[in-house]
Design a protein around this motif. Structure first.
Motif, PDB file in Angstrom:
ATOM      1  N   SER A  43      -3.732  41.942 -17.848  1.00 23.58           N
ATOM      2  CA  SER A  43      -4.294  42.352 -16.560  1.00 23.58           C
ATOM      3  C   SER A  43      -5.671  42.988 -16.777  1.00 23.58           C
ATOM      4  O   SER A  43      -5.938  43.536 -17.843  1.00 23.58           O
ATOM      5  N   HIS A  44      -6.524  42.884 -15.751  1.00 20.05           N
ATOM      6  CA  HIS A  44      -7.850  43.496 -15.844  1.00 20.05           C
ATOM      7  C   HIS A  44      -7.837  44.915 -15.286  1.00 20.05           C
ATOM      8  O   HIS A  44      -7.193  45.160 -14.271  1.00 20.05           O
ATOM      9  N   THR A  47     -12.959  47.020 -12.026  1.00 20.47           N
ATOM     10  CA  THR A  47     -14.411  47.037 -12.182  1.00 20.47           C
ATOM     11  C   THR A  47     -15.012  47.187 -10.790  1.00 20.47           C
ATOM     12  O   THR A  47     -14.498  46.637  -9.808  1.00 20.47           O
ATOM     13  N   GLU A  67     -13.048  44.381  -8.584  1.00 20.42           N
ATOM     14  CA  GLU A  67     -12.145  43.451  -9.245  1.00 20.42           C
ATOM     15  C   GLU A  67     -11.056  44.303  -9.867  1.00 20.42           C
ATOM     16  O   GLU A  67     -11.356  45.291 -10.563  1.00 20.42           O
TER      17      GLU A  67
END
Ligand code: MN
Length: 259
Positions: A43-44, A47, A67
């Protein structure tokens, strides 16, 4: 009458006899996210890209593009998050009945056990011991596992090690007991996910996700301030974003607490 209950609630809030406790951690690019075993996609983190900030891009206004992984920071897990829940009705963030976003909280304090053993797992026996003191967990309650984990900072929060993370969670039998015998709304935790750190190695892997979501139940992860809640008597309000087909989302989790 219902209208009287609502005006009474406002009076109690204004008078400080009911207090709002924020169960949400700050959401920032450095908010910890779960690390899966390296063979899996990750997962990110959040941002933030500024669109304009009172500048040539927009002289009178400030706003950002985001994001973010659905399961970042304090967040809600929907049943479709797991293979066991993928075919259930109303299993996504946009189709769960909104009534489910408000429910009573039962807070099980295992912070003493977790201080001695970061791999502590909640068992049905421990739940029954809690019920002896506080009564049977009502249907459609949130069961919040108070571990003290949200007080950890930096690397100590994920507590990664060469053999995987070490953090507390639920024994499979406890998840089954809560989902089937107590028909809870779901479970909430202070850790980065609703399974123990070592749960990738359990049978089945991630048994709390597998059991809860297979039974149409929800999860709340990365909660804080559970030490400000009574064992019973608080009401949790936690709603995910209405993402179409969403498996979860960051949420603002609040508790109404009698003072
Ligand atoms: Mn999650």
């Amino acid at each position: 009458m219902a209208s009287q209950s609502l005006s009474m609630l406002l009076t109690e809030l204004a008078g400080g006899r009911v207090r709002i406790v924020d169960l949400t951690v700050p959401l920032a690019p450095d908010t910890p996210i779960i690390h899966l075993p390296p063979q899996f996609a990750q997962s990110h983190p959040l941002t933030v890209e500024v669109i304009s900030k009172f500048d040539a891009q927009g002289p009178g206004w400030y706003w950002n593009n985001l994001e973010v992984g659905e399961h970042t920071g304090t967040h809600f897990d929907a049943p479709i998050h797991w293979a066991t829940g993928k075919d259930l009705p109303n299993n996504t963030t946009d189709t769960i009945a909104p009534e489910k976003f408000v429910g009573p909280a039962c807070v099980i304090d295992v912070s003493g056990e977790v201080a001695k053993n970061p791999d502590f797992l909640l068992t049905p026996e421990r739940i029954l011991a809690w019920e002896k003191d506080h009564g049977k967990i009502p249907r459609q309650s949130w069961v919040l596992l108070r571990t003290g984990w949200s007080e950890r900072r930096g690397d100590a929060y994920l507590n990664d090690s060469p053999d995987g993370p070490h953090s507390p969670g639920f024994h499979k039998s406890a998840s089954e007991f809560l989902a089937r015998d107590r028909d809870v709304l779901g479970v909430g935790v202070e850790t980065v996910g609703t399974d123990a750190g070592q749960a990738a190695k359990f049978d089945p892997p991630f048994p709390n996700h597998s059991t809860m979501h297979g039974a149409g139940k929800f999860g709340l992860a990365s909660l804080c301030n559970l030490d400000q809640l009574p064992p019973i008597g608080a009401i949790v309000i936690a709603a995910p974003l209405k993402i179409v087909n969403g498996s979860g989302s960051p949420c603002r989790a609040l508790a109404l607490v009698p003072n």
